[in-house]
Scaffold this active site. Structure first.
Site, PDB file in Angstrom:
ATOM      1  N   HIS A  99      -2.910   2.454   6.868  1.00 40.57           N
ATOM      2  CA  HIS A  99      -2.137   3.220   7.854  1.00 40.57           C
ATOM      3  C   HIS A  99      -2.716   4.635   7.858  1.00 40.57           C
ATOM      4  O   HIS A  99      -3.220   5.109   6.830  1.00 40.57           O
ATOM      5  CB  HIS A  99      -0.673   3.381   7.442  1.00 40.57           C
ATOM      6  CG  HIS A  99       0.092   2.123   7.195  1.00 40.57           C
ATOM      7  ND1 HIS A  99       0.019   1.424   6.032  1.00 40.57           N
ATOM      8  CD2 HIS A  99       0.998   1.472   7.955  1.00 40.57           C
ATOM      9  CE1 HIS A  99       0.837   0.375   6.087  1.00 40.57           C
ATOM     10  NE2 HIS A  99       1.449   0.379   7.247  1.00 40.57           N
ATOM     11  N   ASP A 102      -1.655   6.686   4.946  1.00 34.86           N
ATOM     12  CA  ASP A 102      -2.152   6.287   3.620  1.00 34.86           C
ATOM     13  C   ASP A 102      -3.372   7.109   3.230  1.00 34.86           C
ATOM     14  O   ASP A 102      -3.595   7.387   2.057  1.00 34.86           O
ATOM     15  CB  ASP A 102      -2.604   4.808   3.598  1.00 34.86           C
ATOM     16  CG  ASP A 102      -1.529   3.853   4.029  1.00 34.86           C
ATOM     17  OD1 ASP A 102      -0.344   4.180   3.861  1.00 34.86           O
ATOM     18  OD2 ASP A 102      -1.883   2.762   4.535  1.00 34.86           O
TER      19      ASP A 102
HETATM   20  C1  XUL Z   1       5.861  -3.875   5.796  1.00 30.26           C
HETATM   21  C2  XUL Z   1       4.495  -4.319   6.124  1.00 30.26           C
HETATM   22  C3  XUL Z   1       3.551  -3.259   6.586  1.00 30.26           C
HETATM   23  C4  XUL Z   1       2.575  -3.733   7.600  1.00 30.26           C
HETATM   24  C5  XUL Z   1       1.717  -2.633   8.183  1.00 30.26           C
HETATM   25  O1  XUL Z   1       6.703  -4.886   5.409  1.00 30.26           O
HETATM   26  O2  XUL Z   1       4.172  -5.459   5.986  1.00 30.26           O
HETATM   27  O3  XUL Z   1       2.907  -2.746   5.472  1.00 30.26           O
HETATM   28  O4  XUL Z   1       1.727  -4.698   7.076  1.00 30.26           O
HETATM   29  O5  XUL Z   1       2.444  -1.596   8.690  1.00 30.26           O
END
Ligand code: XUL
Ligand code: CO
Length: 438
Positions: A99, A102
């Site tokens: 993300h 991150d």
């Molecule tokens: C949350 C989840 C996230 C997604 C990406 O449950 O799975 O980490 O994979 O935003």
């Protein structure tokens, strides 16, 4: 500097190895069903769990001990990039996912965030060049910052919606720059807590508008990644709009977005929705929407998203069976959206966790390939539905039959064919046999 100096490169040593820092089943070069394990599985490291998170839970702060703990801000972000490439290299992971938040601190303004992202992306790009590692997908985190308390695409606040759009725009640019193979949308706060304060129609229409804008912008900048939506029924929001595969597919169809998206399915999200993971894969597969996987597992005794590393070979086998039936995941891969337990606080635990997960999926792949090769389950299913191959059954399938023609058939059919056993227990016994033998 080495962040994981106690651990060397993880190699395949075979199922009899007692070396905890070795693969027992994952042998990247080994051919299974015409492709190498590495080509089939396309494993990815989740940046957020492996580099960014520290083991905190709602009742306690971080426990993890990491080589970048003493740093802060951009220095920490830069150290994590170095650690990421060291980890992927030692772990033999070819892909990673992140993300925006991150990899870089948000700072105090959107402009500062953009700048921080650019600086870290420079380093990531460099690391990718030297190591050959690839970006499976990136995404924008539109759920952690307090501004997203009411949602992002489904917020009641148009300024917040614009901020979400700005994050996605940057995410697409970063994805293009780093050659991301996919771009993910997970709507953690795209849902509602109570209908008493919610305009559900506007929220869903607005979400679809945001997806359309993303499709348009990707086209505009020439970013050809596969777009993926990751369904999850709840957590953090009580009810999430991308509830499960079936709900998400019909949402995409309704808004004419289905040709632009596939699904990123996660095991623990499936169980939260009351489904098995293979159910979710099957729904996506038969609709041509199986894109990528977030590999993990929940705990049958706990009702939330525990994101444990997958160690259940039974589930992995059924998962890979669907993947092979889909002829692979295309641009997708298998991202370990999984975290070590709070008690597993040492850097070494990250290696044990990934080894266990990769071995589990490798074994599942081998079993599933053998099941397909033998065709025993396929043959059973084929025979079970054979009444639709000829006569009245063929008329039904071809669309020739009407209610009237079927009623006439039923009235004249004095000796209807008998039902046959579904043989579920026999088939499950057979599955066990494959798992134990392979
Ligand atoms: C949350 C989840 C996230 C997604 C990406 O449950 O799975 O980490 O994979 O935003
Ligand atoms: Co996920």
């Amino acid at each position: 500097m080495a962040y994981f100096e106690n651990v060397g490169k993880i190699n395949y040593e075979g199922s009899r190895s007692t070396n905890p820092f070795a693969f027992k089943y994952y042998n990247p070069e080994e051919k299974v069903a015409g492709k190498t394990m590495e080509e089939h599985l396309r494993f990815a490291m989740a940046y957020w769990h492996t580099l960014t998170a520290g083991g905190s839970d709602p009742f306690g702060t971080d426990t993890a001990v990491r080589g970048w703990d003493h740093l802060s801000g951009m220095d920490k972000a830069k150290a994590r990039v170095e650690a990421a490439f060291e980890f992927m290299d030692k772990m033999n992971l070819q892909y990673f996912c992140f993300h925006d938040v991150d990899i870089a601190p948000e700072g105090s303004s959107l402009n500062e965030f953009y700048g921080n992202i650019d600086t870290v992306v420079d380093l990531i790009e460099q690391g990718m060049k030297t190591s050959g590692k690839k970006l499976l997908w990136n995404t924008a985190n539109m759920f952690t910052n307090p501004r997203y308390m009411h949602g992002a695409g489904s917020t009641c606040n148009a300024d917040v919606y614009a901020h979400a759009a700005a994050q996605i725009k940057k995410g697409l640019e970063v994805g293009k720059r780093l050659g991301a193979e996919n771009y993910v949308f997970w709507g953690g706060r795209e849902g509602y807590e109570t209908l008493l304060n919610t305009d559900m129609k506007l929220e869903m229409d607005n979400m679809a508008r945001l997806f359309s804008m993303a499709v348009d912008y990707a086209k505009e900048i020439g970013f050809d990644a596969q777009f993926l939506i990751e369904p999850k029924p709840k957590e953090p929001t009580k009810h999430q709009y991308d509830f499960d595969a079936a709900t998400t597919i019909s949402f995409l169809q309704k808004y004419d977005l289905d040709q632009h998206f596939k699904l990123n399915l996660e095991a623990n999200h499936a169980t939260l929705a009351g489904h098995t993971f293979d159910h979710e894969l099957r729904v996506a597969r038969i609709n041509g929407m199986l894109g990528s996987l977030d590999a993990n597992q929940g705990d049958m005794l706990l009702g939330w998203d525990t994101d444990e590393f997958p160690v259940n070979i039974y589930d992995a086998t059924l998962t890979l069976y669907e993947v092979l039936k889909n002829d692979g995941l295309g641009k997708g891969g298998i991202n370990f959206d999984a975290k070590v337990r709070r008690q597993s606080f040492e850097p070494e635990d990250l290696f044990h966790a990934h080894i266990a997960g990769m071995d589990t999926y490798a074994k599942g792949l081998k079993v599933a390939a053998k099941m397909l090769e033998d065709g025993a389950f396929d043959n059973f299913v084929e025979k079970r539905y054979s009444s639709f191959k000829e006569g009245i059954g063929a008329d039904i399938v071809s669309g020739k039959a009407t209610l009237a023609s079927l009623a006439e058939y039923a009235l004249n059919n004095n000796q209807p064919r008998k039902n046959e056993s579904g043989r579920q227990e026999m088939l499950k016994g057979m599955l066990n046999q494959y798992i134990l033998a392979e």
